[in-house]
Design an enzyme around this catalytic site. Structure first.
Site: not given
Lengths: 185, 364
Positions: A69-71, B272
């Site tokens: 599900g990482q971007k 991130h």
């Protein structure tokens, strides 16, 4: 249509269902799949790519595609849409800040024509964490009630950590798909 | 059937043959019996045909077709009725549910075909599906003509991007009683938010707190100490901060950190949009980075009384060296990613002892 009916017949023979697990990163997709398959869930790395699991569930064989599900890799989800019977959307109910991202990604996904006939199960995961939103709240925030009326969908609160709620969710999904594809049993 | 035929042929032979009264008597009795038998058979077959008429769907193509046609015509009539309704502006609000009802009955038709497809000839399946798609098109056309509101919903969606907007909208759309709960839950999520230049300390002692999550968000030039264990940690928008945290049983999600030092222990760690940040980690699985640059990694070096037990309880007692097994989602090649590196020995911090750090400032 001819091809479709051939596929239907083959699937009927093997009682096979294809299930696609998607959702934002950190929502617990892999943990759910491993937990339901009775595997160890204590060491799971974030999914780089995808995992496939074939699980015997009741009298069906579930082909579960668990996609990272990482971007960066969300744009590859579309490669897995073909012939999906059931869609499992996993939500981290404790990650309030990203619920809006979550709703937008789900909206985009449901616009996809190849997923139009798929039953949708929304797992409100991480219910074991204090302060996690309840499934009813997730329905509101994700605006699920305003979905296209022809879509078969269901929300289920669960905890992949304890295993609670997982079977109830999958029971609904499998029953719903079966009533569409394999009516005669 | 064969038995009956046999006895009938017997019956036709007898009158021409013997006229012996005893035989004749037996003969009459037999005819009686046969008549009874015949009667009961007739009854049975009548009952059978009646029951098959009651459940026409049972593997009969003709019955299926009649039923399909009837439902199809009903749907057509419904669509037409909706169009007629639309002429009268007073009935406009009832139009949407009516059209939804039509959509539902088309879905029923779809299901009817699916249920019966196993015995239907291919041609019938195909033509039924075609008929359904024609109905769907008619409904779509009616939908777009009669309910042109769809155009507005697009504008709605784009304006919803802001999370604050979303919360507000929910507030407006639905009754206040149920939303308070959503809002309360949103606000109640414990954490340190929007601080500058402070020392923030939190000790998770109560077992209830250990079962919860914690958020660090919008902090600038802060020192943050989190002692005790917790279930999940969210870190968002930190600049020039130092974070020392006890073990996290579940996962840590980090977004937008800049010029920070983070000392963390967890099952999973996702990073991130981090730049120029050092991570001292103890982690059970491989940490991942995405859209990061100049991030460096080293082993966890935190100490306070009881941390060993807490680490063990969270399954983090053993050194896995996973802090050095970083996966970069923006660098899927075999060679080392340029976005991250290990902290060289000469720059490594020694063990950070936070035993003396106590929760004094009660600013939550």
């Amino acid at each position: 249509m001819g091809l479709l009916s051939i596929i239907r017949k083959i699937k009927k023979k093997e009682k096979e269902m294809r299930i696609l697990m998607v959702g934002l990163d950190n929502s617990g997709k892999t943990t759910i799949v491993l937990k339901i398959n009775g595997e160890d869930t204590s060491v799971i790395s974030p999914t780089l790519g995808f995992n496939i699991k074939t699980i015997k569930y009741q009298k069906y064989s579930l082909n579960i595609w668990d996609v990272g599900g990482q971007k960066t890799i969300r744009s590859y989800w579309r490669n897995y849409f073909e012939q999906t019977d059931g869609l499992v959307w996993v939500v981290d109910s404790s990650d309030v800040r990203r619920l809006d991202d979550c709703r937008l990604e789900l909206e985009n996904l449901l616009k996809e024509e190849r997923l139009a006939g798929a039953s949708l199960l929304v797992f409100a995961n991480k219910q074991d964490i204090q302060g996690a939103l309840k499934p009813e709240d997730i329905v509101k925030v994700l605006n699920l009630d305003s979905m296209d009326k022809t879509r078969h969908w269901q929300i289920a609160g669960c905890s992949a950590y304890t295993g609670e709620g997982l079977l109830e969710g999958f029971d609904w999904l499998v029953q719903d798909i079966a009533s569409r594809i394999y009516v005669l049993d | 059937m064969e038995g009956e035929d046999g006895s009938e042929s017997q019956q036709s032979r007898h009158p021409a043959g013997t006229l012996d009264p005893a035989t004749q008597k037996r003969h009459a009795a037999m005819i009686d019996r046969l008549a009874n038998l015949h009667q009961s058979r007739l009854q049975q077959s009548a009952a059978r045909s009646a029951s098959s008429a009651a459940s026409p769907a049972f593997e009969s193509v003709a019955a299926f077709l009649t039923r399909f046609d009837e439902s199809g015509r009903a749907v057509e009539a419904e669509i037409k009725r909706c169009r007629d309704l639309s002429v009268d502006p007073a009935s406009a609000p009832s139009l949407k549910p009516e059209l939804e009802k039509v959509a539902a009955s088309i879905a029923d038709l779809d299901r009817l075909v699916a249920e019966n497809s196993y015995f239907l000839p291919t041609y019938e399946v195909r033509s039924s599906l075609k008929a359904i798609s024609v109905l769907k098109e008619a409904l779509d056309a009616a939908n777009s003509e009669l309910l042109p509101r769809k155009k507005f919903s697009f504008r709605n969606k784009t304006s919803k991007k802001d999370p604050i907007c979303l919360v507000k909208e929910i507030e407006e759309e639905k009754g206040p009683s149920s939303d308070k709960r959503v809002l309360a839950a949103v606000r109640d999520s414990p954490g340190f938010r929007n601080k500058e230049g402070s020392i923030l300390i939190k000790h998770f002692r109560v077992s209830e707190e250990e079962e919860g999550d914690f958020t660090l968000s919008g902090l600038n030039c802060c020192e943050i100490y989190l002692k005790g264990r917790l279930r999940a940690l969210f870190i968002h928008r930190l600049t020039n901060c130092r974070v020392y945290a006890g073990p996290v049983l579940g996962s840590i999600l980090i977004e937008e950190v800049n010029d920070c030092l983070l000392m963390l222990a967890s099952h999973q760690i996702r990073i991130h949009h981090a730049t120029a940040t050092d991570f001292y980690l103890q982690v059970r699985s491989r940490p991942i980075i995405e859209d990061c640059s100049a991030v460096r990694f080293a082993p966890y070096r935190l100490f306070y009384e009881g941390i060993d037990t807490e680490l063990r309880d969270c399954g983090l007692g053993e050194e896995t060296r996973n802090w050095a097994n970083v996966d970069d989602f923006k660098w899927l090649r075999a060679v080392q990613s340029p976005n991250w590196s290990l902290i060289p020995d000469e720059e490594l911090l020694g063990t950070v002892n936070v035993s003396d750090v106590k929760e004094q400032c009660e600013d939550k």
